[in-house]
Design a protein around this motif. Structure first.
Motif, mmCIF file in Angstrom:
data_model
loop_
_atom_site.group_PDB
_atom_site.id
_atom_site.type_symbol
_atom_site.label_atom_id
_atom_site.label_comp_id
_atom_site.label_asym_id
_atom_site.label_seq_id
_atom_site.Cartn_x
_atom_site.Cartn_y
_atom_site.Cartn_z
ATOM 1 N N GLY A 42 0.779 -1.228 0.000
ATOM 2 C CA GLY A 42 0.000 0.000 0.000
ATOM 3 C C GLY A 42 0.810 1.277 0.000
ATOM 4 N N LYS A 43 2.118 1.160 -0.131
ATOM 5 C CA LYS A 43 2.975 2.348 -0.105
ATOM 6 C C LYS A 43 3.784 2.457 -1.393
ATOM 7 N N GLU A 44 4.369 3.633 -1.587
ATOM 8 C CA GLU A 44 5.197 3.853 -2.760
ATOM 9 C C GLU A 44 6.559 3.177 -2.589
ATOM 10 N N ARG A 45 7.254 3.013 -3.721
ATOM 11 C CA ARG A 45 8.605 2.482 -3.686
ATOM 12 C C ARG A 45 9.564 3.614 -3.318
ATOM 13 N N ASP A 46 10.321 3.433 -2.258
ATOM 14 C CA ASP A 46 11.202 4.486 -1.736
ATOM 15 C C ASP A 46 12.656 4.051 -1.767
ATOM 16 N N LEU A 47 13.534 5.017 -1.988
ATOM 17 C CA LEU A 47 14.962 4.748 -1.977
ATOM 18 C C LEU A 47 15.425 4.394 -0.568
ATOM 19 N N SER A 84 19.790 -4.316 13.209
ATOM 20 C CA SER A 84 18.775 -3.715 14.091
ATOM 21 C C SER A 84 17.448 -3.549 13.364
ATOM 22 N N LEU A 85 17.023 -4.603 12.714
ATOM 23 C CA LEU A 85 15.808 -4.524 11.896
ATOM 24 C C LEU A 85 14.573 -4.283 12.748
ATOM 25 N N LYS A 86 13.637 -3.524 12.169
ATOM 26 C CA LYS A 86 12.392 -3.161 12.820
ATOM 27 C C LYS A 86 11.214 -3.671 11.996
ATOM 28 N N PRO A 87 10.061 -3.849 12.604
ATOM 29 C CA PRO A 87 8.890 -4.281 11.824
ATOM 30 C C PRO A 87 8.594 -3.360 10.646
ATOM 31 N N GLU A 88 8.866 -2.068 10.808
ATOM 32 C CA GLU A 88 8.604 -1.134 9.712
ATOM 33 C C GLU A 88 9.576 -1.267 8.543
ATOM 34 N N ASP A 89 10.587 -2.116 8.688
ATOM 35 C CA ASP A 89 11.482 -2.409 7.561
ATOM 36 C C ASP A 89 10.893 -3.489 6.648
ATOM 37 N N THR A 90 9.778 -4.064 7.046
ATOM 38 C CA THR A 90 9.135 -5.096 6.230
ATOM 39 C C THR A 90 8.701 -4.523 4.887
ATOM 40 N N ALA A 91 9.160 -5.160 3.817
ATOM 41 C CA ALA A 91 8.876 -4.671 2.466
ATOM 42 C C ALA A 91 9.494 -5.634 1.452
ATOM 43 N N ILE A 92 9.169 -5.403 0.197
ATOM 44 C CA ILE A 92 9.917 -6.029 -0.891
ATOM 45 C C ILE A 92 11.067 -5.085 -1.236
ATOM 46 N N TYR A 93 12.257 -5.631 -1.275
ATOM 47 C CA TYR A 93 13.454 -4.838 -1.561
ATOM 48 C C TYR A 93 13.893 -5.095 -3.004
ATOM 49 N N TYR A 94 14.068 -4.001 -3.736
ATOM 50 C CA TYR A 94 14.441 -4.067 -5.147
ATOM 51 C C TYR A 94 15.813 -3.451 -5.365
ATOM 52 N N CYS A 95 16.641 -4.162 -6.088
ATOM 53 C CA CYS A 95 17.930 -3.637 -6.505
ATOM 54 C C CYS A 95 17.761 -2.895 -7.832
ATOM 55 N N TYR A 96 18.562 -1.854 -8.042
ATOM 56 C CA TYR A 96 18.517 -1.157 -9.327
ATOM 57 C C TYR A 96 19.924 -0.799 -9.771
ATOM 58 N N ALA A 97 20.035 -0.544 -11.082
ATOM 59 C CA ALA A 97 21.302 -0.090 -11.658
ATOM 60 C C ALA A 97 20.996 0.963 -12.709
ATOM 61 N N ASP A 98 21.707 2.061 -12.675
ATOM 62 C CA ASP A 98 21.530 3.125 -13.665
ATOM 63 C C ASP A 98 22.524 2.931 -14.803
ATOM 64 N N THR A 99 22.045 2.267 -15.854
ATOM 65 C CA THR A 99 22.830 2.106 -17.067
ATOM 66 C C THR A 99 22.335 3.168 -18.049
ATOM 67 N N ASN A 100 22.050 2.821 -19.289
ATOM 68 C CA ASN A 100 21.403 3.804 -20.172
ATOM 69 C C ASN A 100 19.928 3.915 -19.846
ATOM 70 N N THR A 101 19.444 2.990 -19.059
ATOM 71 C CA THR A 101 18.104 3.047 -18.483
ATOM 72 C C THR A 101 18.249 2.722 -16.996
ATOM 73 N N ARG A 102 17.133 2.714 -16.279
ATOM 74 C CA ARG A 102 17.174 2.218 -14.897
ATOM 75 C C ARG A 102 16.689 0.777 -14.938
ATOM 76 N N ASP A 103 17.574 -0.142 -14.597
ATOM 77 C CA ASP A 103 17.247 -1.557 -14.613
ATOM 78 C C ASP A 103 16.920 -2.017 -13.196
ATOM 79 N N TRP A 104 15.952 -2.928 -13.100
ATOM 80 C CA TRP A 104 15.478 -3.393 -11.808
ATOM 81 C C TRP A 104 15.591 -4.908 -11.682
ATOM 82 N N GLY A 105 15.803 -5.369 -10.452
ATOM 83 C CA GLY A 105 15.684 -6.778 -10.157
ATOM 84 C C GLY A 105 14.236 -7.126 -9.877
ATOM 85 N N GLN A 106 14.004 -8.405 -9.578
ATOM 86 C CA GLN A 106 12.631 -8.882 -9.386
ATOM 87 C C GLN A 106 12.132 -8.648 -7.975
#
Length: 114
Positions: A42-47, A84-106
């Motif tokens: 229910g939240k946006e993807r954040d850096l 020191s993980l917290k419950p609010e760290d629960t999320a799907i974590y995505y890796c990215y790379a800035d090549t000629n585009t922004r590439d994402w992992g699954q």
């Protein structure tokens, strides 16, 4: 472009640690910026964290001092050490790379719960 595969997610208790890995399909030596975002339900993807080719890092305020990003060019891999993980760290974590585009992992699921 580059293909990215994340690993290392899972279930951990509050206060615990996890290390995420993001392995690229080719050399990351020439890739300037790589990093991690996260998206909770229910939240946006954040850096979360970013690292440049020179090793400069940036962190979200919410993880600064608890998470550490690093890169190993010889292994074509970027890591995210999460302590020191917290419950609010629960999320799907995505890796990215800035090549000629922004590439994402699954994405990899991180759940912090007792």
């Amino acid at each position: 472009q580059v293909r990215l595969v994340e690993s290392g997610g899972g279930l951990v208790q509050p206060g615990g640690s996890l290390r995420l890995s993001c392995t690229a399909s080719r050399s990351i030596f020439s890739i300037n910026a790589m990093g991690w975002y996260r998206q909770a339900p229910g939240k946006e993807r954040d850096l979360v964290a970013r690292i440049t080719g020179s090793g400069s890092t940036n962190y979200a305020d919410s993880v600064n001092g608890r998470f550490t990003i690093s890169r190993d060019n010889a292994k074509n891999t970027v890591y995210l050490q999460m302590n020191s993980l917290k419950p609010e760290d629960t999320a799907i974590y995505y890796c990215y790379a800035d090549t000629n585009t922004r590439d994402w992992g699954q994405g990899t699921q991180v759940t912090v719960s007792s």
